[in-house]
Design a protein around this motif. Sequence first.
Motif, PDB file in Angstrom:
ATOM      1  N   MET A   1      34.463 -83.337 -25.427  1.00  0.00           N
ATOM      2  CA  MET A   1      33.483 -84.395 -25.319  1.00  0.00           C
ATOM      3  C   MET A   1      33.643 -85.166 -23.998  1.00  0.00           C
ATOM      4  N   PHE A   2      34.881 -85.444 -23.615  1.00  0.00           N
ATOM      5  CA  PHE A   2      35.144 -86.183 -22.382  1.00  0.00           C
ATOM      6  C   PHE A   2      34.541 -85.455 -21.181  1.00  0.00           C
ATOM      7  N   ALA A   3      34.594 -84.135 -21.200  1.00  0.00           N
ATOM      8  CA  ALA A   3      34.095 -83.332 -20.078  1.00  0.00           C
ATOM      9  C   ALA A   3      32.595 -83.498 -19.874  1.00  0.00           C
ATOM     10  N   THR A   4      31.855 -83.860 -20.915  1.00  0.00           N
ATOM     11  CA  THR A   4      30.402 -83.984 -20.796  1.00  0.00           C
ATOM     12  C   THR A   4      29.968 -85.344 -20.259  1.00  0.00           C
ATOM     13  N   LEU A   5      30.886 -86.271 -20.136  1.00  0.00           N
ATOM     14  CA  LEU A   5      30.548 -87.609 -19.654  1.00  0.00           C
ATOM     15  C   LEU A   5      30.420 -87.605 -18.137  1.00  0.00           C
ATOM     16  N   PHE A   7      30.764 -89.557 -14.345  1.00  0.00           N
ATOM     17  CA  PHE A   7      31.911 -90.219 -13.725  1.00  0.00           C
ATOM     18  C   PHE A   7      32.070 -91.662 -14.200  1.00  0.00           C
ATOM     19  N   GLY A   8      30.977 -92.416 -14.202  1.00  0.00           N
ATOM     20  CA  GLY A   8      31.045 -93.809 -14.631  1.00  0.00           C
ATOM     21  C   GLY A   8      31.484 -93.933 -16.073  1.00  0.00           C
ATOM     22  N   GLN A   9      30.966 -93.068 -16.935  1.00  0.00           N
ATOM     23  CA  GLN A   9      31.362 -93.093 -18.342  1.00  0.00           C
ATOM     24  C   GLN A   9      32.849 -92.771 -18.497  1.00  0.00           C
ATOM     25  N   LYS A  10      33.331 -91.822 -17.721  1.00  0.00           N
ATOM     26  CA  LYS A  10      34.759 -91.484 -17.781  1.00  0.00           C
ATOM     27  C   LYS A  10      35.619 -92.674 -17.364  1.00  0.00           C
ATOM     28  N   LEU A  11      35.184 -93.383 -16.327  1.00  0.00           N
ATOM     29  CA  LEU A  11      35.932 -94.572 -15.897  1.00  0.00           C
ATOM     30  C   LEU A  11      35.950 -95.629 -16.998  1.00  0.00           C
ATOM     31  N   LEU A  12      34.815 -95.803 -17.670  1.00  0.00           N
ATOM     32  CA  LEU A  12      34.762 -96.772 -18.762  1.00  0.00           C
ATOM     33  C   LEU A  12      35.643 -96.350 -19.930  1.00  0.00           C
ATOM     34  N   VAL A  13      35.698 -95.052 -20.219  1.00  0.00           N
ATOM     35  CA  VAL A  13      36.592 -94.576 -21.285  1.00  0.00           C
ATOM     36  C   VAL A  13      38.042 -94.899 -20.928  1.00  0.00           C
ATOM     37  N   VAL A  14      38.431 -94.622 -19.690  1.00  0.00           N
ATOM     38  CA  VAL A  14      39.807 -94.934 -19.269  1.00  0.00           C
ATOM     39  C   VAL A  14      40.049 -96.439 -19.353  1.00  0.00           C
ATOM     40  N   GLY A  15      39.084 -97.229 -18.887  1.00  0.00           N
ATOM     41  CA  GLY A  15      39.220 -98.681 -18.997  1.00  0.00           C
ATOM     42  C   GLY A  15      39.356 -99.126 -20.439  1.00  0.00           C
ATOM     43  N   GLY A  16      38.578 -98.527 -21.328  1.00  0.00           N
ATOM     44  CA  GLY A  16      38.668 -98.859 -22.745  1.00  0.00           C
ATOM     45  C   GLY A  16      40.019 -98.491 -23.336  1.00  0.00           C
ATOM     46  N   ILE A  17      40.520 -97.331 -22.965  1.00  0.00           N
ATOM     47  CA  ILE A  17      41.841 -96.904 -23.449  1.00  0.00           C
ATOM     48  C   ILE A  17      42.923 -97.868 -22.947  1.00  0.00           C
ATOM     49  N   LEU A  18      42.827 -98.242 -21.675  1.00  0.00           N
ATOM     50  CA  LEU A  18      43.799 -99.189 -21.123  1.00  0.00           C
ATOM     51  C   LEU A  18      43.741-100.526 -21.856  1.00  0.00           C
ATOM     52  N   SER A  19      42.516-100.997 -22.137  1.00  0.00           N
ATOM     53  CA  SER A  19      42.378-102.254 -22.871  1.00  0.00           C
ATOM     54  C   SER A  19      42.930-102.134 -24.282  1.00  0.00           C
TER      55      SER A  19
END
Length: 147
Positions: A1-5, A7-19
């Motif tokens: 699923m991550f692969a289909t996102l 670039f911006g969505q991937k950055l937000l996912v990483v930001g969400g995981i960090l939060s």
Amino acid sequence: MFATLDFGQKLLVVGGILSLIASLLHVGVIIGGPDWYRFFGAGEDMAQLAERGSLYPVLITMGIASIIAIWAWFAFAGAGLVWKPPLLRTGLVVISVVYLARGLIIFPMALFVPEKINSFAVWSSLIVLIYGLFYAVGTWKSWSSLS
């Protein structure tokens, strides 16, 4: 699923995981007690209050953990992974600004209150600055899909 996102969505996912990690870490500080308050830079006053069994450190730390968890929700929503909260764009911009401001506060501190600069202030500012960059660039790159 991550692969289909994108670039911006991937950055937000990483930001969400960090939060989410930061939120859980705050819960860990509550469980860890006074020594954890000291280690993670909450200050001696908070650690002493925790030692005395005061609810104040628990309530403050749980409040911070809750806010950061909500920020993770905004990031995941911005990536299209969960339902969108109201004012998603506004929220992501505000979250980005708060994280970036917290990360950059080290520079005025160095100028005006250099005695407050310690290793915790430096590394925590760097970490939060990175969080802010993930949110800001992710929001910017995903802007058109956030409405």
